[in-house]
Each structure stands twice: as structure tokens, then as C-alpha cells.
Design a protein around this motif. Structure first.
Motif, PDB file in Angstrom:
ATOM      1  N   UNK A  66      33.651   7.157  37.468  1.00 14.11           N
ATOM      2  CA  UNK A  66      34.485   6.296  38.405  1.00 14.11           C
ATOM      3  C   UNK A  66      33.725   4.866  38.772  1.00 14.11           C
ATOM      4  N   UNK A  67      34.617   4.200  39.147  1.00 13.72           N
ATOM      5  CA  UNK A  67      33.856   2.774  39.582  1.00 13.72           C
ATOM      6  C   UNK A  67      34.290   2.465  40.833  1.00 13.72           C
ATOM      7  N   UNK A  68      33.295   1.772  41.765  1.00 17.19           N
ATOM      8  CA  UNK A  68      33.790   1.815  43.295  1.00 17.19           C
ATOM      9  C   UNK A  68      32.969   0.223  43.725  1.00 17.19           C
ATOM     10  N   UNK A  69      33.657  -0.287  44.633  1.00 16.60           N
ATOM     11  CA  UNK A  69      33.063  -1.527  45.174  1.00 16.60           C
ATOM     12  C   UNK A  69      33.630  -1.293  46.634  1.00 16.60           C
ATOM     13  N   UNK A  70      32.576  -1.723  47.588  1.00 21.10           N
ATOM     14  CA  UNK A  70      32.639  -1.692  48.889  1.00 21.10           C
ATOM     15  C   UNK A  70      32.562  -2.992  49.295  1.00 21.10           C
ATOM     16  N   UNK A  77      31.467 -13.050  58.046  1.00 26.96           N
ATOM     17  CA  UNK A  77      30.570 -12.861  57.145  1.00 26.96           C
ATOM     18  C   UNK A  77      30.972 -11.825  56.158  1.00 26.96           C
ATOM     19  N   UNK A  78      30.927 -11.799  54.753  1.00 25.30           N
ATOM     20  CA  UNK A  78      31.554 -11.157  53.845  1.00 25.30           C
ATOM     21  C   UNK A  78      30.378 -10.683  52.819  1.00 25.30           C
ATOM     22  N   UNK A  79      30.412  -9.380  52.526  1.00 24.82           N
ATOM     23  CA  UNK A  79      29.610  -8.778  51.439  1.00 24.82           C
ATOM     24  C   UNK A  79      30.090  -7.616  50.748  1.00 24.82           C
ATOM     25  N   UNK A  80      29.775  -8.166  49.257  1.00 31.24           N
ATOM     26  CA  UNK A  80      30.521  -7.068  48.392  1.00 31.24           C
ATOM     27  C   UNK A  80      29.437  -6.224  47.702  1.00 31.24           C
ATOM     28  N   UNK A  81      29.501  -4.912  47.613  1.00 27.55           N
ATOM     29  CA  UNK A  81      28.543  -4.281  47.381  1.00 27.55           C
ATOM     30  C   UNK A  81      29.139  -3.373  45.931  1.00 27.55           C
ATOM     31  N   UNK A  82      28.511  -3.366  44.828  1.00 26.67           N
ATOM     32  CA  UNK A  82      28.984  -2.343  43.709  1.00 26.67           C
ATOM     33  C   UNK A  82      28.191  -0.864  44.052  1.00 26.67           C
ATOM     34  N   UNK A  83      28.950  -0.013  44.186  1.00 25.55           N
ATOM     35  CA  UNK A  83      28.400   1.425  44.548  1.00 25.55           C
ATOM     36  C   UNK A  83      28.372   2.323  43.195  1.00 25.55           C
ATOM     37  N   UNK A  91      29.195   8.422  45.903  1.00 22.10           N
ATOM     38  CA  UNK A  91      28.678   7.161  45.259  1.00 22.10           C
ATOM     39  C   UNK A  91      27.604   6.880  46.345  1.00 22.10           C
ATOM     40  N   UNK A  92      26.553   5.951  45.731  1.00 22.91           N
ATOM     41  CA  UNK A  92      25.404   5.292  46.580  1.00 22.91           C
ATOM     42  C   UNK A  92      24.933   3.934  46.018  1.00 22.91           C
ATOM     43  N   UNK A  93      24.638   3.052  47.039  1.00 19.33           N
ATOM     44  CA  UNK A  93      24.040   1.905  46.999  1.00 19.33           C
ATOM     45  C   UNK A  93      22.871   1.657  48.051  1.00 19.33           C
ATOM     46  N   UNK A 107      36.952  -0.143  50.750  1.00 19.33           N
ATOM     47  CA  UNK A 107      36.392   0.450  49.616  1.00 19.33           C
ATOM     48  C   UNK A 107      37.706   0.516  48.787  1.00 19.33           C
ATOM     49  N   UNK A 108      37.246   0.058  47.457  1.00 20.95           N
ATOM     50  CA  UNK A 108      38.226   0.388  46.382  1.00 20.95           C
ATOM     51  C   UNK A 108      37.614   1.161  45.226  1.00 20.95           C
ATOM     52  N   UNK A 109      38.229   2.308  44.871  1.00 25.06           N
ATOM     53  CA  UNK A 109      37.830   3.400  43.944  1.00 25.06           C
ATOM     54  C   UNK A 109      38.803   3.610  42.839  1.00 25.06           C
ATOM     55  N   UNK A 110      38.142   3.656  41.779  1.00 27.00           N
ATOM     56  CA  UNK A 110      39.167   3.792  40.657  1.00 27.00           C
ATOM     57  C   UNK A 110      38.408   5.062  39.642  1.00 27.00           C
ATOM     58  N   UNK A 111      39.116   6.244  39.712  1.00 29.00           N
ATOM     59  CA  UNK A 111      38.830   7.301  39.108  1.00 29.00           C
ATOM     60  C   UNK A 111      39.167   7.386  37.577  1.00 29.00           C
TER      61      UNK A 111
END
Length: 124
Positions: A66-70, A77-83, A91-93, A107-111
Motif C-alpha cells: 500500500x501507499x499512504x501520505x499524511x 502550517x502544513x507538513x506532508x509525510x510519506x508513511x 503504517x509508520x513514519x 490521510x490518503x491510503x491506496x491499497x
């Protein structure tokens, strides 16, 4: 007698429906549910962000492949994190993230083989 049985049946059905709809975090995080019924729990401890995926009926969903981004939002203030997938259904970061009370998280998750799902969190 029929009215009593019908009323009792409705009360029991309502209790079952409510119990199934409860979202209780298992990892001291905050819960969100996508329109598909997939549930996510976001747990923030120290410099680690964890996300756990389950079905509406609380069964683990595998995150392998899977692919995920938080995205963390604190005021302007905006911070984008790949998990990354970590474990069976998580998922972990790790890093210097600003995830405090009042932070909004998207959170955006693509299974694998599925459409992207989105979750919204508000940290306490």
C-alpha cells in the motif's frame, strides 16, 4: 403482546447496530472512517506516527504494497509525510513532526488494486 415483542426486537437491533458503529482506539490514537467503511487509527507518540487500518467490523486490513501520505495542518502550517507499511495492518513514519492537540490530519491510503481512501482526524 405483538407490540411488546416488536418493541423489544427494535431495542435489541438498535443496540447491536450501535455496538458495531463504535470506534474504539486500540493504540491510544484517534479514529476515522472512510466512506467505504475502512477505519484508520492515527497514533502519535514522540517522533513516531502510526496508522492502523481495520474494516468496519474491526478486522485487520493488510498494508503490504500500500501507499499512504499524511498531511498535518497546524493553523497555516502544513507538513506532508510519506508513511510506509510497517507490520500486518499498519503504517509508520519517524521524524520531527508537529502533531499536537488541535492538529488536523488528512490521510490518503491506496491499497493494492483499490481506489484511494481518505480519512480526516482532529488530534486531542
Amino acid at each position: 403482546m405483538k407490540k411488546t415483542l416488536l418493541a423489544l426486537g427494535l431495542v435489541l437491533f438498535a443496540n447491536i447496530a450501535l455496538a458495531d458503529g463504535e470506534m474504539t482506539p486500540k493504540h491510544q490514537g484517534v479514529m476515522a472512517e472512510a466512506t467505504t467503511g475502512t477505519r484508520a487509527e492515527l497514533s502519535t507518540q514522540g517522533n513516531m506516527l502510526m496508522v492502523y487500518l481495520t474494516t468496519h467490523s474491526d478486522k485487520a486490513i493488510a498494508t503490504k504494497g500500500a501507499v499512504a501520505e499524511l498531511t498535518l495542518l497546524n493553523g497555516s502550517e502544513k507538513q506532508t509525510v510519506k508513511i510506509s507499511p510497517s507490520g500486518d495492518n499498519s503504517f509508520m513514519a519517524y521524524g520531527p513532526y508537529k502533531a499536537v492537540a488541535g492538529t488536523k490530519a488528512l490521510l490518503k491510503v491506496t491499497l493494492p488494486g483499490k481506489s484511494a481512501e481518505q480519512f480526516r482526524f482532529s488530534l486531542n
